[in-house]
Design a protein around this motif. Sequence first.
Motif, PDB file in Angstrom:
ATOM      1  N   PRO A  47       0.800  -1.226   0.000  1.00 41.73           N
ATOM      2  CA  PRO A  47       0.000   0.000   0.000  1.00 41.73           C
ATOM      3  C   PRO A  47       0.835   1.280   0.000  1.00 41.73           C
ATOM      4  O   PRO A  47       2.052   1.262   0.204  1.00 41.73           O
ATOM      5  N   GLY A  48       0.137   2.387  -0.226  1.00 39.29           N
ATOM      6  CA  GLY A  48       0.721   3.714  -0.069  1.00 39.29           C
ATOM      7  C   GLY A  48       1.874   4.001  -1.004  1.00 39.29           C
ATOM      8  O   GLY A  48       1.900   3.546  -2.162  1.00 39.29           O
ATOM      9  N   LEU A  49       2.843   4.744  -0.513  1.00 40.27           N
ATOM     10  CA  LEU A  49       3.952   5.183  -1.361  1.00 40.27           C
ATOM     11  C   LEU A  49       4.819   4.028  -1.843  1.00 40.27           C
ATOM     12  O   LEU A  49       5.413   4.112  -2.925  1.00 40.27           O
ATOM     13  N   ASN A  50       4.906   2.954  -1.066  1.00 39.78           N
ATOM     14  CA  ASN A  50       5.676   1.807  -1.556  1.00 39.78           C
ATOM     15  C   ASN A  50       5.008   1.179  -2.772  1.00 39.78           C
ATOM     16  O   ASN A  50       5.676   0.738  -3.712  1.00 39.78           O
ATOM     17  N   GLY A  51       3.667   1.125  -2.765  1.00 38.40           N
ATOM     18  CA  GLY A  51       2.956   0.655  -3.956  1.00 38.40           C
ATOM     19  C   GLY A  51       3.205   1.571  -5.137  1.00 38.40           C
ATOM     20  O   GLY A  51       3.382   1.113  -6.277  1.00 38.40           O
ATOM     21  N   LEU A  52       3.219   2.880  -4.878  1.00 36.96           N
ATOM     22  CA  LEU A  52       3.520   3.855  -5.925  1.00 36.96           C
ATOM     23  C   LEU A  52       4.935   3.673  -6.452  1.00 36.96           C
ATOM     24  O   LEU A  52       5.172   3.731  -7.670  1.00 36.96           O
ATOM     25  N   ARG A  53       5.890   3.438  -5.570  1.00 38.22           N
ATOM     26  CA  ARG A  53       7.295   3.313  -5.990  1.00 38.22           C
ATOM     27  C   ARG A  53       7.499   2.133  -6.948  1.00 38.22           C
ATOM     28  O   ARG A  53       8.117   2.284  -8.009  1.00 38.22           O
ATOM     29  N   VAL A  54       7.003   0.955  -6.554  1.00 39.38           N
ATOM     30  CA  VAL A  54       7.225  -0.202  -7.433  1.00 39.38           C
ATOM     31  C   VAL A  54       6.449  -0.052  -8.735  1.00 39.38           C
ATOM     32  O   VAL A  54       6.908  -0.506  -9.795  1.00 39.38           O
ATOM     33  N   THR A  55       5.293   0.623  -8.691  1.00 40.73           N
ATOM     34  CA  THR A  55       4.528   0.845  -9.921  1.00 40.73           C
ATOM     35  C   THR A  55       5.279   1.774 -10.861  1.00 40.73           C
ATOM     36  O   THR A  55       5.330   1.537 -12.079  1.00 40.73           O
ATOM     37  N   ALA A  56       5.858   2.829 -10.315  1.00 40.74           N
ATOM     38  CA  ALA A  56       6.605   3.772 -11.153  1.00 40.74           C
ATOM     39  C   ALA A  56       7.769   3.078 -11.854  1.00 40.74           C
ATOM     40  O   ALA A  56       7.982   3.253 -13.061  1.00 40.74           O
ATOM     41  N   ALA A  57       8.538   2.274 -11.103  1.00 37.47           N
ATOM     42  CA  ALA A  57       9.658   1.551 -11.713  1.00 37.47           C
ATOM     43  C   ALA A  57       9.156   0.569 -12.769  1.00 37.47           C
ATOM     44  O   ALA A  57       9.717   0.485 -13.880  1.00 37.47           O
ATOM     45  N   HIS A  58       8.116  -0.172 -12.434  1.00 40.41           N
ATOM     46  CA  HIS A  58       7.564  -1.195 -13.329  1.00 40.41           C
ATOM     47  C   HIS A  58       7.030  -0.571 -14.619  1.00 40.41           C
ATOM     48  O   HIS A  58       7.406  -0.979 -15.734  1.00 40.41           O
TER      49      HIS A  58
END
Length: 563
Positions: A202-213
């Motif tokens: 969840p949260g920013l960690n979900g955003l981080r892996v999505t951005a890289a992916h």
Amino acid sequence: MTARRFVVGLLMYLSVVEAMSFQLKTIEGVYQQLVGQSTLGVKGNQAPNTVKCGTPLVFSVRQAPEALSRTTHANLQRPERQKNRTSPTGKFRIHYDTTGVDTPFMLNADGDTIGNSFEEYVDSVAAIFDFCYGLLVNTMGYEPPPADGTEGGGAEYDVYIEEIGSNAFGATFFDDAISTQPNSKYTTYIVIDNDYFRNRTPGLNGLRVTAAHEFHHAIQLGAYGVWNTPTSSDFYFYELTSSWIEDVAYPEINDYRFDAPAYFTRFRDAQGRSLAFTFFSQLSFPGYERAVWAYYLAKRYGDGIVREIWEGMKTQPFLSSLHNVLQKRGTDIATEYATFSVWNYYTADRANASISYTDGHLYPRFLPNSITQFGGFETTVSTSFHPLSVQFLALVVAADTLEAILSNIDIESARASSSTLSTVSLKAKRGDVAGAYQRVEGGLSFGLTVASPSHWRVSYLSSGKKAIASLNEYPSPNPFRLGESSRLILPIPFQPPQAVEISVLSSSLDLMFSQTYSPRNYFGRWEVVVPADDFVGNISTGLHFVVLSAGGEKRQWKVLFVR
């Protein structure tokens, strides 16, 4: 409703269906009717993976106009948001709402949304995408995605924030192709979730892996392209490398570990046979679970090998590019796939970071495809294989469990997406047996019956010792085809010194070749590897004697060399 909203809506719908634990067959039926994507051949009682990334789904919609009206298909276009602003580096333009269902939110320590936090969320989006650009392009050397002119308000790469559900993470959407020769390349834009509320990460960690992916997808689609010739356009490789890049960018998050167990325990057809490594299904096995292949390559040859494969895909599909990249390193797909398969034995309680994955202790054991009780004197296990697939055939004996890790390395059939199965008969006998049998731990001998021996690699492992169980090995491959095989592997059934002499004698015992090599320890067994290039100009076609000499010990085999 635009086709873009259709895709986002379908992602949300599939997330709800998954949460309700519907059978995979039902979900795939909906998907097949709406999009026309075939996902046959998967066990019907398996739950699907999270529909994490919608990029292949977007591609399917674009490639399946029969599933949508022409008008809807033409409207696969960018959304409009209430506001937008550029990232600090000027590389990205972030589009977002400040009111309504798509408004972004930060999450507090309890995982609940924080009101009126949309600007802070957009700040995070901008900083995270800037970081991913710096890592992938400036540090790792990937080519950036192409500029899209004035689409979205400027030449910056566009990222749109909207509500896409609690299981889907994001998608990379295609504009019209900017090049179709020799493959298709696209300008793209990315859609991400507005809060990652209740996502598995969840949260920013979900955003981080999505951005890289997703940014890695943007690079793939824009700089390296999409081939239409392979089945599903090799999208399993797109997904497995984008999943791997998440961990390269953010090694502390490890979202990929939610998907990796599927490869070890569920990557099977309805008969329990492991699927072809090239198999793709958006809803069951999209490629996330095979990210371990990228971890394998990167640990053996460095992170740069993945980028080099993508560079090669500018001019050829994945398997052809992989072949060329490995050949430059003195190896080949067959060797690496077979070794990768043995790595997959060393997980869970068998994990050994010195010979396998760094995170192998976090993966489950590879579930055997069959478990057979040894009958006392002789037992036969028969099955069939998809091309480029591996099966673990376990044989339970009195004091141990022996596993035959059998790899079908029929690359050409995999390249052609052949559905033809290859049959195998593995026979275990008590005691020493004459002929093409290998003696293993526990006083047994194994023999393998296959139609094309060159299409197979087998390793026998002892669960008790967690090591190679073979007591007598043979040269591999045999026949050795000069110009096709990249190396000759010779077993050393004793503790060797630092230097091993390899000689080749003609049938009349004339010395044709002699050279010294350093031995290597292969999962508890010693062997020596002779590069094929060393034989060039020295060995003629024919049946020759290969002699291994070291520390007063000597072994000899007959090997058929073929030009």
